[in-house]
Enzyme design. Structure first.
Site, PDB file in Angstrom:
ATOM      1  N   ASP A   1     -35.358-119.236  -4.154  1.00  0.00           N
ATOM      2  CA  ASP A   1     -36.716-119.611  -3.746  1.00  0.00           C
ATOM      3  C   ASP A   1     -37.640-119.326  -4.925  1.00  0.00           C
ATOM      4  O   ASP A   1     -37.261-118.623  -5.869  1.00  0.00           O
ATOM      5  CB  ASP A   1     -37.139-118.774  -2.526  1.00  0.00           C
ATOM      6  CG  ASP A   1     -38.566-119.077  -2.096  1.00  0.00           C
ATOM      7  OD1 ASP A   1     -38.913-120.273  -2.003  1.00  0.00           O
ATOM      8  OD2 ASP A   1     -39.348-118.139  -1.875  1.00  0.00           O
ATOM      9  N   SER A   2     -38.860-119.847  -4.840  1.00  0.00           N
ATOM     10  CA  SER A   2     -39.843-119.564  -5.882  1.00  0.00           C
ATOM     11  C   SER A   2     -40.211-118.076  -5.917  1.00  0.00           C
ATOM     12  O   SER A   2     -40.697-117.593  -6.932  1.00  0.00           O
ATOM     13  CB  SER A   2     -41.100-120.395  -5.627  1.00  0.00           C
ATOM     14  OG  SER A   2     -41.562-120.179  -4.310  1.00  0.00           O
TER      15      SER A   2
ATOM     16  N   CYS B   1     -36.592-122.879  -0.596  1.00  0.00           N
ATOM     17  CA  CYS B   1     -37.976-123.296  -0.875  1.00  0.00           C
ATOM     18  C   CYS B   1     -38.215-124.744  -0.428  1.00  0.00           C
ATOM     19  O   CYS B   1     -37.491-125.653  -0.842  1.00  0.00           O
ATOM     20  CB  CYS B   1     -38.210-123.162  -2.375  1.00  0.00           C
ATOM     21  SG  CYS B   1     -39.848-123.604  -2.888  1.00  0.00           S
TER      22      CYS B   1
ATOM     23  N   GLU C   1     -48.658-113.229   2.018  1.00  0.00           N
ATOM     24  CA  GLU C   1     -48.275-112.241   0.997  1.00  0.00           C
ATOM     25  C   GLU C   1     -49.198-111.023   1.035  1.00  0.00           C
ATOM     26  O   GLU C   1     -48.797-109.920   0.667  1.00  0.00           O
ATOM     27  CB  GLU C   1     -48.239-112.898  -0.390  1.00  0.00           C
ATOM     28  CG  GLU C   1     -47.105-113.905  -0.433  1.00  0.00           C
ATOM     29  CD  GLU C   1     -46.775-114.452  -1.805  1.00  0.00           C
ATOM     30  OE1 GLU C   1     -47.485-114.130  -2.778  1.00  0.00           O
ATOM     31  OE2 GLU C   1     -45.804-115.223  -1.886  1.00  0.00           O
TER      32      GLU C   1
ATOM     33  N   CYS D   1     -42.802-124.624   5.026  1.00  0.00           N
ATOM     34  CA  CYS D   1     -42.945-123.682   3.902  1.00  0.00           C
ATOM     35  C   CYS D   1     -42.302-122.367   4.313  1.00  0.00           C
ATOM     36  O   CYS D   1     -42.383-121.975   5.485  1.00  0.00           O
ATOM     37  CB  CYS D   1     -44.434-123.484   3.592  1.00  0.00           C
ATOM     38  SG  CYS D   1     -44.746-122.214   2.350  1.00  0.00           S
TER      39      CYS D   1
ATOM     40  N   HIS E   1     -43.157-119.415   4.010  1.00  0.00           N
ATOM     41  CA  HIS E   1     -44.023-118.340   4.511  1.00  0.00           C
ATOM     42  C   HIS E   1     -44.533-118.558   5.943  1.00  0.00           C
ATOM     43  O   HIS E   1     -44.948-117.624   6.598  1.00  0.00           O
ATOM     44  CB  HIS E   1     -45.247-118.202   3.606  1.00  0.00           C
ATOM     45  CG  HIS E   1     -44.960-117.673   2.235  1.00  0.00           C
ATOM     46  ND1 HIS E   1     -44.034-118.253   1.404  1.00  0.00           N
ATOM     47  CD2 HIS E   1     -45.491-116.634   1.554  1.00  0.00           C
ATOM     48  CE1 HIS E   1     -44.000-117.579   0.264  1.00  0.00           C
ATOM     49  NE2 HIS E   1     -44.880-116.600   0.323  1.00  0.00           N
TER      50      HIS E   1
END
Ligand code: DGL
Length: 278
Positions: A22-23, A85, A164, A196, A198
């Site tokens: 993932d990023s 991702c 985050e 996404c 997140h």
């Protein structure tokens, strides 16, 4: 000496780890699902924390980063690569997937299938990073499965920093979610893809804004099922009955990753090493 060196090739294949990249840290939502659905598998995770976020980068850059990340995981002798991702799955995967021999699973297709199955009124919403939405990847795949479905998309970039920072609830997040999701609510979508890494963490807020009648499709859960299906079809499921181990690599700032990991994975991680992917 590496374990399993003198084992028959089929057994060695099964014992290889699953690679996930993932990023950054968000892909741990996918790792959480893999651990829950495939507890016997070893996992090697790479988070490109030096170059996150991918969601606002150009297509060329995301493709280049993705190839570098795949090459890094191949050095770990993985049996399958899971692209956690959504941005990479949308922008880079269609271009690079067929250039590698190892199976590569993205997060798009499993979520699209589930959404097409779930919608009753044939109105699906998709939220994601600006690059994911700009690629129109979800729209294209949904329409391939059912051209009668209407797709409504919205880039929701502020959701990533909120998660985050640990802002998963509260007035500010709710107001931003209301603003982002209003057009999708007005469009009367009955199914929303959380496109996404997140966004599963914002599920309660999103559900509150859209109402409990709207199906929220979490790609992490679907991708876990897809990986299991592929490993089983290829005869690569590790059935040795032991609990799998997970190793974590990042390209920068292992401390930051370690601190955030708990939120995404639901448990702390100790073994995080910094590596260079370029
Ligand atoms: N992992 C990205 C995604 O799922 C979100 C974070 C980023 O922009 O890199 O699209």
């Amino acid at each position: 000496m590496r374990a399993g060196l003198y084992l028959p090739r089929e057994i060695k294949g099964k014992m290889k780890p699953i690679g996930v990249f993932d990023s950054g840290v968000g892909g741990l939502t996918v790792v959480k699902e893999l651990i829950s659905q495939l507890p016997g598998e070893d996992i090697v995770y790479f988070g490109d924390t030096a170059r996150v976020p991918y969601g606002i980068k150009s297509r060329e850059t995301v493709i280049r980063f993705s190839i570098e990340n795949i090459l890094l995981l191949l050095k770990e002798d993985v049996k399958l690569i899971c692209v956690a991702c959504n941005t990479v799955s949308s922008v880079a995967l269609p271009v690079i997937k067929n250039h590698f021999r190892v199976p590569i699973v993205g997060v798009l297709t499993p979520a699209v299938r589930e959404a097409v199955y779930a919608t009753q009124n044939k109105r699906i919403g998709v939220i994601g990073t600006p690059s994911t939405i700009k690629s129109r990847s979800y729209e294209i795949q949904i329409r391939e499965l059912d051209p009668a479905i209407k797709v409504f998309t919205m880039a929701t970039p502020l959701f990533v920093p909120f998660v985050e920072e640990g802002w998963l609830m509260g007035k500010v997040v709710l107001e931003v979610a209301r603003t982002y999701l209003r057009p999708l609510k007005d469009a009367r979508v009955d199914t929303l893809i959380l496109g996404c890494t997140h966004y599963p963490l914002l599920r309660p807020v999103i559900q509150e804004v859209l109402g409990k009648q709207v199906n929220l499709i979490d790609s992490a859960k679907q991708v876990g099922m897809e990986v299991k299906k592929i490993l089983s079809a290829e005869g690569l499921l590790n059935k040795n009955g032991k609990k799998g181990k997970a190793k974590f690599y990042v390209s920068d700032n292992p401390e930051w990753f370690r601190n955030l990991a708990n939120r995404f994975l639901g448990r702390s991680v100790k073994d995080v090493s910094r590596v260079s992917n370029v």
